[in-house]
Scaffold this active site. Sequence first.
Site, PDB file in Angstrom:
ATOM      1  N   ASP A  76       0.921  -1.136   0.114  1.00 16.44           N
ATOM      2  CA  ASP A  76       0.144   0.146  -0.050  1.00 16.44           C
ATOM      3  C   ASP A  76       0.825   1.406  -0.005  1.00 16.44           C
ATOM      4  O   ASP A  76       1.818   1.412   0.584  1.00 16.44           O
ATOM      5  CB  ASP A  76      -1.004   0.190   1.170  1.00 16.44           C
ATOM      6  CG  ASP A  76      -1.571  -1.222   1.813  1.00 16.44           C
ATOM      7  OD1 ASP A  76      -1.367  -2.086   0.819  1.00 16.44           O
ATOM      8  OD2 ASP A  76      -2.089  -1.194   2.729  1.00 16.44           O
ATOM      9  N   GLU A 258     -10.566  -2.368   4.449  1.00 20.64           N
ATOM     10  CA  GLU A 258      -9.019  -1.604   4.521  1.00 20.64           C
ATOM     11  C   GLU A 258      -9.038  -0.379   3.955  1.00 20.64           C
ATOM     12  O   GLU A 258      -9.692   0.204   3.212  1.00 20.64           O
ATOM     13  CB  GLU A 258      -8.052  -2.624   3.914  1.00 20.64           C
ATOM     14  CG  GLU A 258      -8.172  -4.194   4.390  1.00 20.64           C
ATOM     15  CD  GLU A 258      -7.037  -5.091   4.125  1.00 20.64           C
ATOM     16  OE1 GLU A 258      -6.442  -5.817   5.014  1.00 20.64           O
ATOM     17  OE2 GLU A 258      -6.657  -5.365   2.809  1.00 20.64           O
TER      18      GLU A 258
HETATM   19  C1  FRU Z   1      -3.969  -3.550   2.785  1.00 20.55           C
HETATM   20  C2  FRU Z   1      -3.220  -3.900   4.250  1.00 20.55           C
HETATM   21  C3  FRU Z   1      -3.790  -2.997   5.118  1.00 20.55           C
HETATM   22  C4  FRU Z   1      -2.509  -3.408   6.148  1.00 20.55           C
HETATM   23  C5  FRU Z   1      -1.416  -3.523   5.175  1.00 20.55           C
HETATM   24  C6  FRU Z   1      -0.236  -4.632   5.691  1.00 20.55           C
HETATM   25  O1  FRU Z   1      -3.354  -4.115   1.505  1.00 20.55           O
HETATM   26  O2  FRU Z   1      -3.725  -5.396   4.337  1.00 20.55           O
HETATM   27  O3  FRU Z   1      -4.875  -3.315   5.919  1.00 20.55           O
HETATM   28  O4  FRU Z   1      -2.471  -2.234   6.964  1.00 20.55           O
HETATM   29  O5  FRU Z   1      -1.696  -4.334   4.048  1.00 20.55           O
HETATM   30  O6  FRU Z   1       0.627  -4.561   4.871  1.00 20.55           O
END
Ligand code: FRU
Length: 539
Positions: A76, A258
């Site tokens: 992300d 998310e």
């Molecule tokens: C989204 C996610 C988030 C989390 C991160 C962990 O892709 O699952 O919810 O904070 O990636 O790397």
Amino acid sequence: MRVLSVFSSIMRILRIEFNQLQMKRIIAPITLLVLLIACNNNQKKKEETQQLTSQQYLEPYRPQFHFSPQEKWMNDPNGLVFHDGIYHLFYQYYPDDIVWGPMHWGHATSNDMIHWEHKPIALYPDEHGLIFSGSAVVDKNNTSGFAKNGEIPLVAIYTYHLMEGEQAGRKDFQTQGIAYSLDNGDTWTKYEGNPVIGNTGIKDFRDPKVFWHDESERWIMALVAGDHAKFYSSENLKDWTYLSDFGKYQGAHGGVWECPDLFQLPVEGTDETQWVLIISINPGAPNGGSGTQYFIGEFDGKRFTSNQKEPKWLDYGTDNYAGVTYNNVPDGDRVFIGWMSNWDYARDTPTEVWRSAMTVPRKLSLRKVDDEYMLVNYPLEELDAKAFPVLVSDINLDGKESRTLDIEGMNQTQIKFKTTSKDFKLQLKNNLGEHLELSMDSRNQLMLLDRMESGKVNFQAEFGNKKHHMPIDKLANDAFEVRILLDWSSVEVFVDSGLYVMTDQIFPTQPYNSIIIENLDEETAIQNVTIEQMVSIWQ
Ligand code: FRU
């Protein structure tokens, strides 16, 4: 054996480089080849060579006008913020492998969100856990009290993920923490009072997006908690008050929520504004795996409300996830960047030095079509300057006409046309017969993106097993634009200036070198087909 393997890797490099347009891209690997032979396949040299290649961004599949980390795993985008002339892009990063692992915040900076400079890792895991996704704000009024010597603090708000807690089967292992920087992102100090929001037993409790809310003169945080969003407020970024929940019974719920984002947007051509809540969801996207839905509604400083029951999708491709927007952009634009991958196969894609890239930065706006608000996302204007030279222009296709254009090295191009035809097919092909197909079917009101034989697809079962569908029922009746951004391992399709969007990863093993355009309708036309080379942002 060793000689053979060196030879075969040289051949691989050469085959790929010979198909590229710029001589510059041929010279580097040849230099490397000579070096390799002269050094009699010395292992140390080989490592140096690999490093050199990754710094030059010339490996197979390496995106040329999208951000990708120099090496290792990325997911992300995090902490998107502008401060003092610099756009920051932090990102979920694992510096030790090309698969997901203990998360850090990687860091890059830019003057224009197009060209990037890599920076040292910004945030490392600590005793509270790994550093998961979050956001960053410019604390202009020093509400946090972190300022020293008149330096304005940049404050990062992120999730701590305590592995030990998860492994022990507890549910309270995700908490929220903050860190600040007084040198515009170069160095960071974690707040000694972390975590600033503890966990009362919610298993998925993460991804804080914080912004300054003018009306209530407070910081507002949007956070996700499994199947809904939660909102909090704060006066100092350290003490947070719970405000409200949203979404348990609205939108898509095929997977966990998310990476939320909440902001206000003007409606194109009016004085009106609406609030938009973005929520990524995994799995449960329209074409499988990870995707991003949005809600249009109201935010009164405490509560987000929307009468929308059904999900709306920001992108119908399978590879635009966890996207969020910049805080503090000078002209007030709302700029979005997404992670160009999908948790279904993110760990399996066939790159070796790095894994995954970001979408191009996209400006968000709202358009009202048939009384419905639609979130539009379209490449930033600054990207236009990278479209050069023009390879093909002014091709027009009347009803039932088709055209084949042979163009060497299509893998770094922008294809644009206007069309009144809603029935057409575009095929990009290479000499190996690998092909990518985009088609529009007015009877079923659909656009289809078919990557099933687009190149390497068999690294994971889901990747190439079906065409991707995008329902299209709100198009302008006169001519609308189709714009396609094609990089070495991605395709982004923007229909009607971003009203409908599809983003997919692709892994052609040779560059596409011909395009077939077919107008399948009798009456209408496809106009002004233009194909432009995209200049690399890394060279
Ligand atoms: C989204 C996610 C988030 C989390 C991160 C962990 O892709 O699952 O919810 O904070 O990636 O790397």
